[in-house]
Design a protein around this motif. Structure first.
Motif, PDB file in Angstrom:
ATOM      1  N   PHE A 180       0.807  -1.225   0.000  1.00 11.90           N
ATOM      2  CA  PHE A 180       0.000   0.000   0.000  1.00 11.90           C
ATOM      3  C   PHE A 180       0.841   1.276   0.000  1.00 11.90           C
ATOM      4  O   PHE A 180       0.285   2.362   0.102  1.00 11.90           O
ATOM      5  CB  PHE A 180      -0.952   0.001   1.192  1.00 11.90           C
ATOM      6  CG  PHE A 180      -2.058  -0.987   1.019  1.00 11.90           C
ATOM      7  CD1 PHE A 180      -3.012  -0.804   0.024  1.00 11.90           C
ATOM      8  CD2 PHE A 180      -2.131  -2.120   1.807  1.00 11.90           C
ATOM      9  CE1 PHE A 180      -4.015  -1.724  -0.152  1.00 11.90           C
ATOM     10  CE2 PHE A 180      -3.137  -3.043   1.620  1.00 11.90           C
ATOM     11  CZ  PHE A 180      -4.082  -2.843   0.645  1.00 11.90           C
ATOM     12  N   LEU A 212       0.739   1.430  -4.628  1.00 18.41           N
ATOM     13  CA  LEU A 212      -0.625   1.887  -4.391  1.00 18.41           C
ATOM     14  C   LEU A 212      -1.392   2.075  -5.690  1.00 18.41           C
ATOM     15  O   LEU A 212      -2.560   1.677  -5.802  1.00 18.41           O
ATOM     16  CB  LEU A 212      -0.580   3.207  -3.602  1.00 18.41           C
ATOM     17  CG  LEU A 212      -1.951   3.708  -3.146  1.00 18.41           C
ATOM     18  CD1 LEU A 212      -2.597   2.667  -2.262  1.00 18.41           C
ATOM     19  CD2 LEU A 212      -1.824   5.007  -2.392  1.00 18.41           C
ATOM     20  N   VAL A 213      -0.734   2.659  -6.699  1.00 13.84           N
ATOM     21  CA  VAL A 213      -1.406   2.884  -7.985  1.00 13.84           C
ATOM     22  C   VAL A 213      -1.818   1.541  -8.601  1.00 13.84           C
ATOM     23  O   VAL A 213      -2.932   1.392  -9.115  1.00 13.84           O
ATOM     24  CB  VAL A 213      -0.483   3.666  -8.930  1.00 13.84           C
ATOM     25  CG1 VAL A 213      -1.169   3.893 -10.253  1.00 13.84           C
ATOM     26  CG2 VAL A 213      -0.085   4.969  -8.307  1.00 13.84           C
ATOM     27  N   GLU A 273      -4.933   0.253  -6.969  1.00 14.95           N
ATOM     28  CA  GLU A 273      -6.146   0.915  -7.476  1.00 14.95           C
ATOM     29  C   GLU A 273      -6.505   0.387  -8.860  1.00 14.95           C
ATOM     30  O   GLU A 273      -7.678   0.136  -9.166  1.00 14.95           O
ATOM     31  CB  GLU A 273      -5.926   2.430  -7.545  1.00 14.95           C
ATOM     32  CG  GLU A 273      -5.588   3.070  -6.220  1.00 14.95           C
ATOM     33  CD  GLU A 273      -6.778   3.092  -5.284  1.00 14.95           C
ATOM     34  OE1 GLU A 273      -7.913   2.957  -5.777  1.00 14.95           O
ATOM     35  OE2 GLU A 273      -6.576   3.220  -4.067  1.00 14.95           O
ATOM     36  N   LEU A 274      -5.481   0.219  -9.702  1.00 10.01           N
ATOM     37  CA  LEU A 274      -5.733  -0.296 -11.050  1.00 10.01           C
ATOM     38  C   LEU A 274      -6.313  -1.703 -10.993  1.00 10.01           C
ATOM     39  O   LEU A 274      -7.234  -2.039 -11.758  1.00 10.01           O
ATOM     40  CB  LEU A 274      -4.434  -0.307 -11.858  1.00 10.01           C
ATOM     41  CG  LEU A 274      -4.051   1.022 -12.491  1.00 10.01           C
ATOM     42  CD1 LEU A 274      -2.722   0.888 -13.197  1.00 10.01           C
ATOM     43  CD2 LEU A 274      -5.121   1.436 -13.480  1.00 10.01           C
ATOM     44  N   GLY A 300      -8.093  -2.976  -8.623  1.00 14.27           N
ATOM     45  CA  GLY A 300      -9.491  -2.869  -8.206  1.00 14.27           C
ATOM     46  C   GLY A 300     -10.391  -2.484  -9.368  1.00 14.27           C
ATOM     47  O   GLY A 300     -11.473  -3.050  -9.556  1.00 14.27           O
ATOM     48  N   THR A 301      -9.911  -1.510 -10.179  1.00 12.27           N
ATOM     49  CA  THR A 301     -10.696  -1.106 -11.350  1.00 12.27           C
ATOM     50  C   THR A 301     -10.854  -2.273 -12.320  1.00 12.27           C
ATOM     51  O   THR A 301     -11.926  -2.482 -12.894  1.00 12.27           O
ATOM     52  CB  THR A 301      -9.990   0.064 -12.051  1.00 12.27           C
ATOM     53  OG1 THR A 301      -9.535   0.964 -11.069  1.00 12.27           O
ATOM     54  CG2 THR A 301     -10.924   0.760 -13.001  1.00 12.27           C
TER      55      THR A 301
END
Lengths: 248, 148
Positions: free
Chosen positions: A200, A204-205, A208-209, A211-212
């Motif tokens: 994290f 982190l990016v 997020e990617l 998750g998308t």
């Protein structure tokens, strides 16, 4: 026999055994293939470098043998449901290997995500699509020649990789991490906390990617199946209308 | 076993898993089994990544495996949705039903000798007397039928 000859013969033996077990073989040929493949893979594993203290290595060897045996069974089973179950066993072996290497979180995540979710979804679709079990295309496959070629290519890949590794062992021993450095790094006592910290902060990016990506895949899967259902219900309705017209 | 031996053994184990998955991917015809074998290849790569991560004392390998898990879950969801749709259209999980997507100049793959099922000997079929006129035969359809 030199080390490379051992590797050549053992991979050839393992590939031959796999080929005998693949469809379209009958029960008797598959039993022969099982013996040949077991001796081949056993020979290959016996040539793995660093055969030292059996007692401390027993965990790794047991897990590796279970993983490989279950993977072979998953590939050669005629019934796809058995394929999925053997694959789940092979995943459990892989999770054990992760645990041996100190990756505790990954061991748990592999069991939960793979064996718990993905394989169960596979089984759902299998039960929906093929409730009878074995179909003819599971028994014949692509025929003898294709499966022989299919066994030969990975055997060459595995054999060449093992040969290259055998020469690299002294160099790896020279640069291997010590127990103290491991305890301060990957094998830290608070392993999961360290792993989460790295995940994290540095990645982190990417999180997020990911998750998308999961959301997009969910929407995509719903769109694929919902579109098909709409198409099906429209043809049902037109069929019902036609039936009504005919009765009138 | 020392760290270098653990690394090499894990790399060989990963290679073997990858190879077995590759065999299944090429040699099997059931779409779901082929997909399972693709997942097995991913597992082989994951074992190698974790081993390299431990050897270099770095969390990077385990990070990659976490993202492999995520992508594999997405992949499984999409692929299974696709398989359900393909099954509804063709009535079978056989990948050869979709060979009509091939190029025009490629020959069709035809099953030459389909063996009987294991318990086929136990079934006794009734004998029917032939009646009526034999319909004209289309030799191409007898060799290759793309839909049930």
């Amino acid at each position: 026999m030199s080390a490379n000859e051992h590797l050549v013969y053992s991979t050839v033996l393992a590939a031959l055994g796999l080929w005998l077990m693949l469809p379209p073989s009958g029960h008797r040929l598959r039993a022969v293939g099982m013996v040949v493949a077991a001796s081949g893979f056993g020979w290959l594993m016996a040539r793995m470098p660093g055969m030292g203290d059996w007692a401390s290595d027993a965990a790794f060897w047991t897990l590796a043998a279970a993983t490989i045996a279950a993977a072979v069974a998953a590939v050669v089973s005629h019934n796809p449901v058995y394929c999925a179950l053997w694959f789940a066993l092979s995943l459990l072996g892989t999770a054990g290997v992760f645990a041996v290497q100190g990756a505790q979180f990954l061991a748990a995540a592999t069991i939960v995500v793979y064996a718990g979710a993905i394989v169960v979804t596979f089984l759902f679709v299998l039960m929906l699509a093929q409730p009878d079990g074995t179909a003819f295309y599971d028994r014949v496959g692509w025929g003898r020649v294709t499966s022989l070629l299919a066994c030969a290519c990975p055997a060459v890949i595995v054999g060449v990789l093992a040969m290259l590794l055998a020469g690299e062992l002294p160099a790896h021993e020279a640069a291997a991490p010590t127990a103290e450095s491991l305890a301060a790094g990957v094998a830290h006592g608070e392993h999961v906390a360290r792993l989460g910290g790295t995940l994290f902060t540095q990645h982190l990016v990417a999180v997020e990617l990911a998750g998308t990506l999961l959301l997009v895949a969910l929407v995509g899967a719903v769109a694929i199946t919902a579109h098909e259902r709409q198409r099906g219900s429209r043809s049902d309705r037109s069929g019902a209308a036609m039936g009504k017209g005919a009765t009138r | 076993m020392n760290e270098a031996a653990l690394l090499d053994n894990s790399l060989i184990l990963g290679a073997i898993l990858f190879g077995i998955g590759m065999v299944g991917m090429i040699a099997r015809r059931n779409m779901i089994v082929m997909f399972l074998c693709a997942e097995m290849m991913l597992q082989g790569v994951s074992v190698s990544l974790v081993a390299w991560g431990r050897y270099h004392n770095d969390f990077g390998g385990q990070m990659l495996v976490i993202f492999i898990l995520t992508v594999a879950a997405c992949e499984a969801g999409l692929a299974l949705a696709l398989f359900v749709v393909l099954f509804q259209r063709s009535g079978s999980l056989d990948i050869t039903y979709w060979q009509e997507l091939r190029e025009d100049n490629q020959p069709a793959y035809v099953d030459r000798d389909v063996p009987e099922a294991e318990d086929a000997a136990k079934v006794t079929w009734p004998h029917l007397a032939p009646a009526g006129i034999e319909p004209p035969k289309n030799p191409e359809k007898e060799l290759h039928r793309s839909r049930v």
